[in-house]
Design a protein around this motif. Structure first.
Motif, PDB file in Angstrom:
ATOM      1  N   GLY B 113       0.797  -1.219   0.000  1.00 34.53           N
ATOM      2  CA  GLY B 113       0.000   0.000   0.000  1.00 34.53           C
ATOM      3  C   GLY B 113       0.826   1.264   0.000  1.00 34.53           C
ATOM      4  N   SER B 114       2.132   1.126  -0.228  1.00 35.22           N
ATOM      5  CA  SER B 114       2.992   2.311  -0.290  1.00 35.22           C
ATOM      6  C   SER B 114       3.895   2.181  -1.509  1.00 35.22           C
ATOM      7  CB  SER B 114       3.853   2.400   0.970  1.00 35.22           C
ATOM      8  OG  SER B 114       4.965   1.540   0.849  1.00 35.22           O
ATOM      9  N   GLY B 115       4.739   3.165  -1.699  1.00 40.34           N
ATOM     10  CA  GLY B 115       5.688   3.099  -2.801  1.00 40.34           C
ATOM     11  C   GLY B 115       7.034   2.536  -2.382  1.00 40.34           C
ATOM     12  N   LEU B 116       7.099   1.944  -1.196  1.00 40.99           N
ATOM     13  CA  LEU B 116       8.384   1.443  -0.699  1.00 40.99           C
ATOM     14  C   LEU B 116       8.579   0.001  -1.129  1.00 40.99           C
ATOM     15  CD1 LEU B 116       8.281   2.898   2.907  1.00 40.99           C
ATOM     16  CD2 LEU B 116       8.999   3.981   0.778  1.00 40.99           C
TER      17      LEU B 116
END
Ligand SMILES: [Cu+2]
Lengths: 67, 173
Positions: B113-116
């Protein structure tokens, strides 16, 4: 893609032996609107989903890589 | 060669689409200044001895300045250290630089759910910086098949408000 001629079983195939009721048309008289509609709606779907990616990737309040 | 007008239409649209994709990527990396995870250039570690390496022998959070912390993390079969047995606690709205390596096989680091997202390769140090915008907890999963218990390789990041961040657990420099 199979043409009506080549799909007809038991008959001589090839353009020199057209089956009954068929007629030759030129390339430009061939108008596959169904194929165009399927291809076109796929294209539109692809654009819409690609646009939605913006909201998934960037418009969320989620951490991302800054460096 | 005679090309049917429908064919011309979708050849044209396909070329526009490809041009559009290339344009969007160029726009992202110039105007939006997007970043991707990298490896520490010119710095190689020996995977067989990295566990006794300076920073990686004491993985954890270190303070660089009030607005900048760094995390040294080991990804190994089948845990993230820190992250798995104990959650990794980090302050919100603070620059965090991750340095990650693996002593055994290739692992992945992803915060769903993140760009990491990074790939952790033995012998190299994967690195990126980020800021967690809000105080909440995030998961970590390994996204690179790394062995029989790969599906259990997960961790947790607890992001707390900077005022509540407990500095007593920091690794001293
Ligand atoms: Cu793994």
């Amino acid at each position: 893609m199979s043409t009506p001629e080549s799909a007809a079983p038991g008959k001589a195939s090839g353009p020199e032996a057209p089956s009954e009721g068929s007629k030759e048309i030129s390339l430009d008289e061939f108008e596959p609107y169904g194929t165009l509609a399927v291809t076109g709606s796929y294209f539109v779907l692809l654009l819409v989903l690609y646009a939605l990616l913006y909201f998934v990737e960037f418009a969320t309040h989620a951490p991302h890589i800054i460096d | 060669m005679h090309v049917h007008r429908f064919e011309k239409l979708w050849i044209g649209l396909s070329l526009l689409l490809i041009a559009g994709f290339i344009g969007i990527v160029l726009f992202g990396f110039t105007v939006m200044d997007l970043k991707v995870p990298g490896i520490e250039e010119g710095r190689q570690v020996d995977p067989t001895t990295v566990l006794s390496d300076e920073e990686f022998s004491r993985p954890g959070v270190r303070k660089i300045s009030d607005d900048h912390y760094e995390v040294y993390m080991i990804a190994q079969q089948f845990i993230f250290r820190p992250g798995s047995t104990q959650p990794l606690t980090l302050p919100a709205n603070t620059r965090i630089t991750f340095h990650m390596t693996a002593p055994d096989v290739m692992h992945g680091f992803e915060v769903p759910g993140s760009g990491l997202n990074a790939t952790i390769i033995p012998g190299q140090i994967a690195t990126f910086s980020t800021r967690f915008p809000e105080a909440k907890s995030y998961g970590i999963i390994c996204h690179q098949y790394c062995g029989a218990a790969h599906h259990n390789m997960q961790g947790k990041i607890n992001v707390v408000p900077p005022s509540e961040f407990d500095e007593s657990n920091l690794i001293s420099q």
